[in-house]
Design a protein around this motif. Sequence first.
Motif, PDB file in Angstrom:
ATOM      1  N   LYS A 113       0.804  -1.223   0.000  1.00  0.00           N
ATOM      2  CA  LYS A 113       0.000   0.000   0.000  1.00  0.00           C
ATOM      3  C   LYS A 113       0.840   1.277   0.000  1.00  0.00           C
ATOM      4  O   LYS A 113       0.315   2.364   0.203  1.00  0.00           O
ATOM      5  CB  LYS A 113      -0.951   0.008   1.188  1.00  0.00           C
ATOM      6  N   TYR A 114       2.121   1.154  -0.221  1.00  0.00           N
ATOM      7  CA  TYR A 114       3.015   2.308  -0.146  1.00  0.00           C
ATOM      8  C   TYR A 114       3.686   2.554  -1.492  1.00  0.00           C
ATOM      9  O   TYR A 114       3.574   1.762  -2.420  1.00  0.00           O
ATOM     10  CB  TYR A 114       4.091   2.074   0.922  1.00  0.00           C
ATOM     11  N   ARG A 115       4.374   3.680  -1.551  1.00  0.00           N
ATOM     12  CA  ARG A 115       5.332   3.938  -2.629  1.00  0.00           C
ATOM     13  C   ARG A 115       6.678   4.220  -1.968  1.00  0.00           C
ATOM     14  O   ARG A 115       6.735   4.580  -0.787  1.00  0.00           O
ATOM     15  CB  ARG A 115       4.865   5.099  -3.513  1.00  0.00           C
ATOM     16  N   ILE A 116       7.752   4.045  -2.707  1.00  0.00           N
ATOM     17  CA  ILE A 116       9.078   4.116  -2.103  1.00  0.00           C
ATOM     18  C   ILE A 116       9.298   5.433  -1.368  1.00  0.00           C
ATOM     19  O   ILE A 116       9.887   5.476  -0.290  1.00  0.00           O
ATOM     20  CB  ILE A 116      10.158   3.890  -3.177  1.00  0.00           C
ATOM     21  N   ILE A 117       8.786   6.537  -1.928  1.00  0.00           N
ATOM     22  CA  ILE A 117       9.017   7.847  -1.322  1.00  0.00           C
ATOM     23  C   ILE A 117       8.333   7.996   0.038  1.00  0.00           C
ATOM     24  O   ILE A 117       8.700   8.874   0.826  1.00  0.00           O
ATOM     25  CB  ILE A 117       8.563   8.971  -2.269  1.00  0.00           C
ATOM     26  N   ASP A 118       7.367   7.140   0.340  1.00  0.00           N
ATOM     27  CA  ASP A 118       6.699   7.218   1.644  1.00  0.00           C
ATOM     28  C   ASP A 118       7.682   7.049   2.803  1.00  0.00           C
ATOM     29  O   ASP A 118       7.460   7.597   3.892  1.00  0.00           O
ATOM     30  CB  ASP A 118       5.620   6.133   1.766  1.00  0.00           C
ATOM     31  N   PHE A 119       8.753   6.321   2.598  1.00  0.00           N
ATOM     32  CA  PHE A 119       9.655   5.983   3.703  1.00  0.00           C
ATOM     33  C   PHE A 119      10.511   7.173   4.129  1.00  0.00           C
ATOM     34  O   PHE A 119      10.519   7.523   5.313  1.00  0.00           O
ATOM     35  CB  PHE A 119      10.458   4.735   3.343  1.00  0.00           C
ATOM     36  N   PRO A 120      11.226   7.859   3.235  1.00  0.00           N
ATOM     37  CA  PRO A 120      11.940   9.052   3.707  1.00  0.00           C
ATOM     38  C   PRO A 120      11.011  10.172   4.157  1.00  0.00           C
ATOM     39  O   PRO A 120      11.336  10.890   5.111  1.00  0.00           O
ATOM     40  CB  PRO A 120      12.788   9.474   2.496  1.00  0.00           C
ATOM     41  N   LEU A 121       9.848  10.317   3.521  1.00  0.00           N
ATOM     42  CA  LEU A 121       8.899  11.343   3.965  1.00  0.00           C
ATOM     43  C   LEU A 121       8.408  11.039   5.379  1.00  0.00           C
ATOM     44  O   LEU A 121       8.324  11.933   6.227  1.00  0.00           O
ATOM     45  CB  LEU A 121       7.714  11.441   3.007  1.00  0.00           C
ATOM     46  N   SER A 122       8.058   9.787   5.644  1.00  0.00           N
ATOM     47  CA  SER A 122       7.595   9.407   6.984  1.00  0.00           C
ATOM     48  C   SER A 122       8.702   9.563   8.005  1.00  0.00           C
ATOM     49  O   SER A 122       8.457   9.967   9.151  1.00  0.00           O
ATOM     50  CB  SER A 122       7.077   7.962   6.964  1.00  0.00           C
ATOM     51  N   ASN A 123       9.937   9.238   7.606  1.00  0.00           N
ATOM     52  CA  ASN A 123      11.069   9.452   8.506  1.00  0.00           C
ATOM     53  C   ASN A 123      11.187  10.919   8.905  1.00  0.00           C
ATOM     54  O   ASN A 123      11.476  11.247  10.056  1.00  0.00           O
ATOM     55  CB  ASN A 123      12.370   8.996   7.842  1.00  0.00           C
ATOM     56  N   CYS A 124      10.978  11.820   7.942  1.00  0.00           N
ATOM     57  CA  CYS A 124      11.049  13.256   8.251  1.00  0.00           C
ATOM     58  C   CYS A 124       9.992  13.640   9.287  1.00  0.00           C
ATOM     59  O   CYS A 124      10.299  14.298  10.288  1.00  0.00           O
ATOM     60  CB  CYS A 124      10.862  14.081   6.974  1.00  0.00           C
ATOM     61  N   VAL A 125       8.766  13.223   9.040  1.00  0.00           N
ATOM     62  CA  VAL A 125       7.672  13.580   9.954  1.00  0.00           C
ATOM     63  C   VAL A 125       7.924  13.003  11.342  1.00  0.00           C
ATOM     64  O   VAL A 125       7.788  13.697  12.363  1.00  0.00           O
ATOM     65  CB  VAL A 125       6.326  13.071   9.394  1.00  0.00           C
ATOM     66  N   ASN A 126       8.302  11.726  11.404  1.00  0.00           N
ATOM     67  CA  ASN A 126       8.553  11.078  12.689  1.00  0.00           C
ATOM     68  C   ASN A 126       9.768  11.647  13.403  1.00  0.00           C
ATOM     69  O   ASN A 126       9.899  11.517  14.625  1.00  0.00           O
ATOM     70  CB  ASN A 126       8.736   9.576  12.491  1.00  0.00           C
TER      71      ASN A 126
END
Length: 408
Positions: free
Chosen positions: A36-49
């Motif tokens: 349910k994700y795209r690769i860019i979700d991971f660095p973006l989520s890391n930024c928010v977290n």
Amino acid sequence: MLGKKIVAMLLAGGQGSRLGELTKSMAKPAVPFGGKYRIIDFPLSNCVNSGIDTVGVLTQYEPLALNAYLGSGQAWDLDRMNGGVFVLPPYVSQQSGEWYSGTANAIYQNLPFIEQYDPDYVLILSGDHIYKMDYSKMLEIHVAKGADATIAVLNVPIEEAHRFGIMNTDDSGRIIEFEEKPTEPKSTKASMGIYIFNREVLTRYLVDDTRSVSSEHDFGKNVIPAMINGGQKVYAWEFTGYWRDVGTIASLWEANMDLLGVTPPFDLNEKEWRIYSRSPVMPPHYMGSDAEVENSLITEGCVVHGCVRRSVLFAGVTVEPGAVIEDSVIMPHTVIRAGAVIKKAIIGENVLIGEGALVGCEKLPEDEPYDTKLTGDITLVANSMEIAGGARVPAGKVIRFDPENRAE
């Protein structure tokens, strides 16, 4: 506008040619991953977290799908009045205009974006890796050491170190030498392409790099070595978690398979470090009475009547009765007709696999020769393809659109 402590710049313009047909019409960071994700979700989520609320996303190659996916940034809580997520394509000004000619040049062209937030620090990220990282911990070490630049490194096996940019450090962790893909590596500290810079130092070195006619305008090849040689305080920060570059068909398949099992090495269900995505609203997945599912990820909107083993199914996939899927990744809205068998494959979006078709089957002597350098033994079917009922697609073959023959 209030100044920011740190601003992130996410490099998301790569073509991703080693992913073949999957990146023919989209940038690599937009490729689906994990159901349910795209690769860019991971660095973006890391930024928010990590508490970073201002992110510039630098796009270039086939940006349409990525731009549409990012939208306002609301899915990642990045629709802010002072900050947020911004798509930054190359642009023409009165002075000049050009495509990004390297990672350093991409940041140089967007210095005005950075300067408007007046940050103390700039975080540079790649948009095509799967990992969870608390950037605030890296920043703490950067500040504590009084560093001008800090580079995240991952210890790799010595026999693989020649494939990476290797950081050689002294006892304090200060980088004293950078070697790009050394034939005889002196250490195992591989650069992850994740950097924190003091903004003023970064600006100075980017300006100098732009003036150099011999530079390739790349952080690893040019800017970082120039900083080390110039006596700047450049430190390594060691990362010990899961990290995977999904730049090839094999690595993308392997990373999806890593999600399966009772104790996967990479957990998407960690509540303390949520991975955010802009997933469509779908009805619950449905498992028919004739369904058999083993060790798999089945996303919302899927309808399963057949057999699914050790596989990842994205939203809206249909598996008809008697169909068998093993060790495969099936991307959104694909239909697997009755009796079809798919083994060790990546099937793109909106694909139709006909009744009784065999995908990833054993290659026979009478099969026409085909190139497997891109895929190995993983079969790849491009987006929007149709595999006829009863057809055979042997292991490692790529099915792509051909204007003359429709599919090849």
